[in-house]
Design a protein around this motif. Sequence first.
Motif, PDB file in Angstrom:
ATOM      1  N   PRO A 242       0.891  -1.537   0.025  1.00 40.71           N
ATOM      2  CA  PRO A 242       0.069  -0.022   0.029  1.00 40.71           C
ATOM      3  C   PRO A 242       0.648   1.324   0.099  1.00 40.71           C
ATOM      4  CG  PRO A 242      -0.439  -1.395   2.065  1.00 40.71           C
ATOM      5  CD  PRO A 242       0.354  -2.133   1.283  1.00 40.71           C
ATOM      6  N   ASP A 243       1.905   1.268   0.546  1.00 37.94           N
ATOM      7  CA  ASP A 243       2.850   2.661   0.617  1.00 37.94           C
ATOM      8  C   ASP A 243       4.193   2.095   0.724  1.00 37.94           C
ATOM      9  OD1 ASP A 243       3.817   3.618   3.670  1.00 37.94           O
ATOM     10  OD2 ASP A 243       2.245   1.722   3.537  1.00 37.94           O
ATOM     11  N   ALA A 244       5.188   3.264   0.100  1.00 36.66           N
ATOM     12  CA  ALA A 244       6.262   3.233  -0.097  1.00 36.66           C
ATOM     13  C   ALA A 244       7.270   3.392   1.236  1.00 36.66           C
ATOM     14  CB  ALA A 244       6.848   4.133  -1.199  1.00 36.66           C
ATOM     15  N   ASP A 245       6.424   3.684   2.384  1.00 39.31           N
ATOM     16  CA  ASP A 245       7.072   3.769   3.372  1.00 39.31           C
ATOM     17  C   ASP A 245       7.141   2.546   4.394  1.00 39.31           C
ATOM     18  OD1 ASP A 245       8.245   6.430   3.890  1.00 39.31           O
ATOM     19  OD2 ASP A 245       6.289   7.225   3.917  1.00 39.31           O
ATOM     20  N   TYR A 246       6.390   1.603   3.854  1.00 38.93           N
ATOM     21  CA  TYR A 246       6.264   0.241   4.432  1.00 38.93           C
ATOM     22  C   TYR A 246       5.493   0.544   5.898  1.00 38.93           C
ATOM     23  CZ  TYR A 246       8.359  -1.501   0.265  1.00 38.93           C
ATOM     24  OH  TYR A 246       8.726  -1.720  -1.091  1.00 38.93           O
ATOM     25  N   ALA A 247       4.668   1.725   6.009  1.00 35.12           N
ATOM     26  CA  ALA A 247       4.229   1.792   7.323  1.00 35.12           C
ATOM     27  C   ALA A 247       2.752   1.249   7.544  1.00 35.12           C
ATOM     28  CB  ALA A 247       3.858   3.387   7.440  1.00 35.12           C
ATOM     29  N   HIS A 248       2.498   0.267   6.410  1.00 33.70           N
ATOM     30  CA  HIS A 248       1.023  -0.489   6.570  1.00 33.70           C
ATOM     31  C   HIS A 248       1.358  -1.635   6.017  1.00 33.70           C
ATOM     32  CE1 HIS A 248      -0.087   3.686   6.422  1.00 33.70           C
ATOM     33  NE2 HIS A 248      -1.061   3.521   7.130  1.00 33.70           N
ATOM     34  N   THR A 249       1.048  -2.755   6.930  1.00 34.31           N
ATOM     35  CA  THR A 249       1.056  -4.108   6.260  1.00 34.31           C
ATOM     36  C   THR A 249      -0.246  -4.663   6.071  1.00 34.31           C
ATOM     37  OG1 THR A 249       3.126  -4.484   7.441  1.00 34.31           O
ATOM     38  CG2 THR A 249       2.060  -6.347   6.805  1.00 34.31           C
ATOM     39  N   PRO A 250      -0.631  -5.197   4.870  1.00 35.70           N
ATOM     40  CA  PRO A 250      -1.829  -5.695   4.408  1.00 35.70           C
ATOM     41  C   PRO A 250      -1.825  -6.999   5.511  1.00 35.70           C
ATOM     42  CG  PRO A 250      -0.632  -5.276   2.504  1.00 35.70           C
ATOM     43  CD  PRO A 250       0.290  -5.246   3.574  1.00 35.70           C
ATOM     44  N   TYR A 251      -3.126  -7.341   6.253  1.00 34.95           N
ATOM     45  CA  TYR A 251      -3.116  -8.536   7.193  1.00 34.95           C
ATOM     46  C   TYR A 251      -3.006  -9.846   6.265  1.00 34.95           C
ATOM     47  CZ  TYR A 251      -3.977  -5.399  11.261  1.00 34.95           C
ATOM     48  OH  TYR A 251      -3.691  -4.404  12.093  1.00 34.95           O
ATOM     49  N   ARG A 252      -3.517  -9.662   5.078  1.00 40.16           N
ATOM     50  CA  ARG A 252      -3.693 -10.824   4.403  1.00 40.16           C
ATOM     51  C   ARG A 252      -2.327 -11.729   4.104  1.00 40.16           C
ATOM     52  NH1 ARG A 252      -4.403  -9.454  -2.162  1.00 40.16           N
ATOM     53  NH2 ARG A 252      -4.155 -11.680  -2.270  1.00 40.16           N
ATOM     54  N   VAL A 253      -1.455 -10.991   4.349  1.00 41.25           N
ATOM     55  CA  VAL A 253       0.026 -11.600   3.954  1.00 41.25           C
ATOM     56  C   VAL A 253       0.335 -12.576   5.088  1.00 41.25           C
ATOM     57  CG1 VAL A 253       1.000  -9.694   2.809  1.00 41.25           C
ATOM     58  CG2 VAL A 253       1.496  -9.916   5.101  1.00 41.25           C
ATOM     59  N   PHE A 254      -0.397 -12.545   6.143  1.00 40.08           N
ATOM     60  CA  PHE A 254      -0.247 -13.297   7.443  1.00 40.08           C
ATOM     61  C   PHE A 254      -1.115 -14.611   7.198  1.00 40.08           C
ATOM     62  CE2 PHE A 254       0.711  -9.353   9.361  1.00 40.08           C
ATOM     63  CZ  PHE A 254       2.144  -9.486   9.341  1.00 40.08           C
ATOM     64  N   LYS A 255      -2.169 -14.808   6.306  1.00 42.07           N
ATOM     65  CA  LYS A 255      -2.913 -15.939   6.311  1.00 42.07           C
ATOM     66  C   LYS A 255      -3.095 -16.592   4.774  1.00 42.07           C
ATOM     67  CE  LYS A 255      -7.241 -13.242   5.945  1.00 42.07           C
ATOM     68  NZ  LYS A 255      -7.738 -13.964   4.966  1.00 42.07           N
ATOM     69  N   ASP A 256      -2.812 -15.741   3.935  1.00 42.64           N
ATOM     70  CA  ASP A 256      -3.233 -16.106   2.429  1.00 42.64           C
ATOM     71  C   ASP A 256      -2.117 -17.462   2.010  1.00 42.64           C
ATOM     72  OD1 ASP A 256      -2.772 -16.281  -0.370  1.00 42.64           O
ATOM     73  OD2 ASP A 256      -4.029 -14.357  -0.349  1.00 42.64           O
ATOM     74  N   SER A 257      -2.939 -18.385   1.744  1.00 44.47           N
ATOM     75  CA  SER A 257      -1.875 -19.724   1.264  1.00 44.47           C
ATOM     76  C   SER A 257      -1.254 -19.506   0.034  1.00 44.47           C
ATOM     77  CB  SER A 257      -2.730 -21.037   1.466  1.00 44.47           C
ATOM     78  OG  SER A 257      -3.832 -21.007   0.454  1.00 44.47           O
ATOM     79  N   ALA A 258      -1.745 -18.631  -0.842  1.00 47.03           N
ATOM     80  CA  ALA A 258      -0.894 -18.512  -2.232  1.00 47.03           C
ATOM     81  C   ALA A 258       0.094 -17.542  -1.913  1.00 47.03           C
ATOM     82  CB  ALA A 258      -2.000 -17.912  -3.045  1.00 47.03           C
ATOM     83  N   ILE A 259       0.043 -16.541  -1.208  1.00 48.57           N
ATOM     84  CA  ILE A 259       1.278 -15.808  -0.623  1.00 48.57           C
ATOM     85  C   ILE A 259       2.455 -16.700   0.183  1.00 48.57           C
ATOM     86  CG2 ILE A 259       1.878 -13.874   0.937  1.00 48.57           C
ATOM     87  CD1 ILE A 259      -0.537 -12.434   0.233  1.00 48.57           C
ATOM     88  N   TYR A 260       1.740 -17.616   0.828  1.00 52.02           N
ATOM     89  CA  TYR A 260       2.906 -18.482   1.601  1.00 52.02           C
ATOM     90  C   TYR A 260       3.600 -19.186   0.481  1.00 52.02           C
ATOM     91  CZ  TYR A 260       4.470 -22.050   4.564  1.00 52.02           C
ATOM     92  OH  TYR A 260       5.286 -22.981   5.490  1.00 52.02           O
ATOM     93  N   GLU A 261       2.946 -19.833  -0.521  1.00 52.35           N
ATOM     94  CA  GLU A 261       3.638 -20.765  -1.274  1.00 52.35           C
ATOM     95  C   GLU A 261       4.497 -19.801  -2.184  1.00 52.35           C
ATOM     96  OE1 GLU A 261       3.466 -23.808  -1.540  1.00 52.35           O
ATOM     97  OE2 GLU A 261       2.002 -23.972  -0.241  1.00 52.35           O
ATOM     98  N   ARG A 262       4.162 -18.553  -2.575  1.00 52.70           N
ATOM     99  CA  ARG A 262       5.177 -17.688  -3.321  1.00 52.70           C
ATOM    100  C   ARG A 262       6.176 -17.400  -2.206  1.00 52.70           C
ATOM    101  NH1 ARG A 262       3.742 -13.694  -7.479  1.00 52.70           N
ATOM    102  NH2 ARG A 262       5.045 -11.872  -7.275  1.00 52.70           N
ATOM    103  N   GLU A 263       6.156 -16.976  -1.166  1.00 56.50           N
ATOM    104  CA  GLU A 263       7.218 -17.012  -0.101  1.00 56.50           C
ATOM    105  C   GLU A 263       8.332 -18.099  -0.171  1.00 56.50           C
ATOM    106  OE1 GLU A 263       5.286 -16.558   3.715  1.00 56.50           O
ATOM    107  OE2 GLU A 263       4.543 -14.488   3.254  1.00 56.50           O
ATOM    108  N   MET A 264       7.665 -19.360  -0.123  1.00 60.03           N
ATOM    109  CA  MET A 264       8.585 -20.385  -0.141  1.00 60.03           C
ATOM    110  C   MET A 264       9.518 -20.467  -1.154  1.00 60.03           C
ATOM    111  SD  MET A 264       7.898 -21.864   2.941  1.00 60.03           S
ATOM    112  CE  MET A 264       7.280 -20.456   3.450  1.00 60.03           C
ATOM    113  N   GLU A 265       8.908 -19.922  -2.366  1.00 58.44           N
ATOM    114  CA  GLU A 265       9.775 -20.022  -3.752  1.00 58.44           C
ATOM    115  C   GLU A 265      10.740 -18.741  -3.734  1.00 58.44           C
ATOM    116  OE1 GLU A 265       9.362 -22.573  -5.583  1.00 58.44           O
ATOM    117  OE2 GLU A 265      11.103 -21.963  -6.824  1.00 58.44           O
ATOM    118  N   LYS A 266       9.934 -17.594  -3.664  1.00 60.02           N
ATOM    119  CA  LYS A 266      10.626 -16.237  -3.943  1.00 60.02           C
ATOM    120  C   LYS A 266      11.561 -15.996  -2.568  1.00 60.02           C
ATOM    121  CE  LYS A 266       7.854 -14.304  -7.544  1.00 60.02           C
ATOM    122  NZ  LYS A 266       8.801 -14.844  -8.439  1.00 60.02           N
TER     123      LYS A 266
END
Lengths: 437, 160
Positions: free
Chosen positions: A19-43
């Motif tokens: 959401p912003d270039a200061d990284y002052a807001h973290t979307p909560y979905r990054v803590f629970k989304d399984s597609a994001i999780y799979e991408r983390e394992m890879e990237k």
Amino acid sequence: MQDSDYIFREHDLDRFRWPDADYAHTPYRVFKDSAIYEREMEKVFRGPTWGYLALEAELPEAGSFKSVMLGNTPVVVSREEDGSFSAFVNRCAHRGATVVREEFGKADTHACIYHQWCYSSAGDLVGVPYRRGVSGKGGYPKDFKPAQHGLRKLHVESYKGLIFGSLQNEPGTLMAYLGPHIKEHLDRILVKPLKVLGYHRQRISANWKLYFENIKDPYHAGLLHMFAATFGTYRSTQEGYTLVSDGGGHSIVYSVMGTDDHDSVSEHYKDVKDKYQTDFQLNDGTLLQWTPDFDDGIGNLIISVFPNLVVQQILNTLATRQVRPLGPDGMELVWTFFGFEDDDDTLTDDRLRQLNLVGPAGYISMEDGEAIRLVQQAIQGETDATSFIQMGGLGPIVDADHVVTEVCTRGFWKQYAQTMEFAPREEGAPVPEKAHD
Amino acid sequence: MTSPIDGDLYQRVQDLYQNYGHAIDVDDLEAWPEFFTADARYCVIPRENHDRGLPAALIDCRGRPMLLDRVVALRTANIYNIHFDRHLVSPAVITGRDGDVLESRVNFTVMQTDQSGVTRLFAAGVSYDRIRVEEQRLRFLDRRLVLDTYGVPELLATPL
Ligand code: FES
Ligand SMILES: [Fe+2]
């Protein structure tokens, strides 16, 4: 609504942006989304990073090995005859069985139990039963080359007794990855050969990134860990420093004992008085008996290295903590406590007694597991909201000469987002096409 | 093998274990240090450390003052998961006796229940103990709880 207002809600992850270039807001979905999780394992974990594997001291002899997890990849790290270290993915090149089943051990070769393919400690295939068949029948084709069927190897480098591995094809050097701040502070602690004292393990019902947010956040430490505040092992009023790596992902937070006074403590802790007990005395003061290993007065130092390592010095306790993700909703934290080979019995005893302070049962760390579990619990149903990370202000993610800041947390998200290709779009850049519209 | 103690004393040992677990289960933490002698050692050690001869423990209280400190810290300073415990302790096996000190072993499990009434296995293990027989009551001189469940679920606050 602007692009930037919806793009972090985007389901196509190639279009997802922070959401912003200061990284002052973290979307909560990054803590629970399984597609994001799979991408983390890879990237992240199989991407351009160096992951912490083990201490050299845990692998004392040629053939000593240890099983670990790097993200969701099972890895075995071993000491070779020549004293170097190697690591392979612990998955048989034949049909995928776990090859090494033990957590620790010593072996010249590893035979997969399933069909007895046998590998060297470095992961080369050295034996295949029935390769030429049985009584002239069966067997592998003539062009079968064992050299092409070894276990997948990691790049391995050590620094000061810490072994790191990378699954990337051509990682840069470990030293370039760690950078000067981390080097300087590892140099400070890891001054002599190490002696392993044992392990703590903790399984926390929280996303692995919540642990990094926690460990990089000195703001909470003086408020949540009231035992530490009460006895002065850590207080926000002490002289303290917050250092961030260039990429943002690594950081160092430390504080110097005995640098605040009664008045400033009373003033700044008056709002949290119900838990902050000025009149609380230990019945047994030996718990906090500290014989400093170093003469700089630093009583509490936390080094964190993206994406899976924390190194601590809290009084005389020295430890690495390895973060092992267990899906979007859970993680294992493995603490390896150590001292130095030349410690005398008294010093070893001090280190062991102070373990009461740290680990999953520790007086100044048990709260962390609870705090991040509470976050995981509360964000479960959330797809839109973000957190708010602005203690210490916005702007450049750079070092601070105090500990009342969340700048390291913003740094973590910066490196994370860049590694995941989630960094915010440049102003005016085109929104990527949807995959299928 | 004949037991080194008579039935009355064995019953007192059983009561000690059951009362100990119950005190924690009903949150009478203040009573917990009283189950130990003044110079007692209470240690919870992961089985992987115990088996490999590594000394690091999760909790290591040396003497009753340190046990008291654990209680005071939990009551006043620490924040942890809201829960209650249920100790299930096996019958004791008396493995030796030296004057008024008994050597004893029990298996234990501790179930933990959260505020939704969901119970899960929190800890399983074996404890190697030494018990001092005193006129008034038996007290632990030494408890070494070897934790099978060394992948600690969340955190370990209240004593086992
Ligand atoms: S799966 Fe390992 S030998 Fe067949
Ligand atoms: Fe913390």
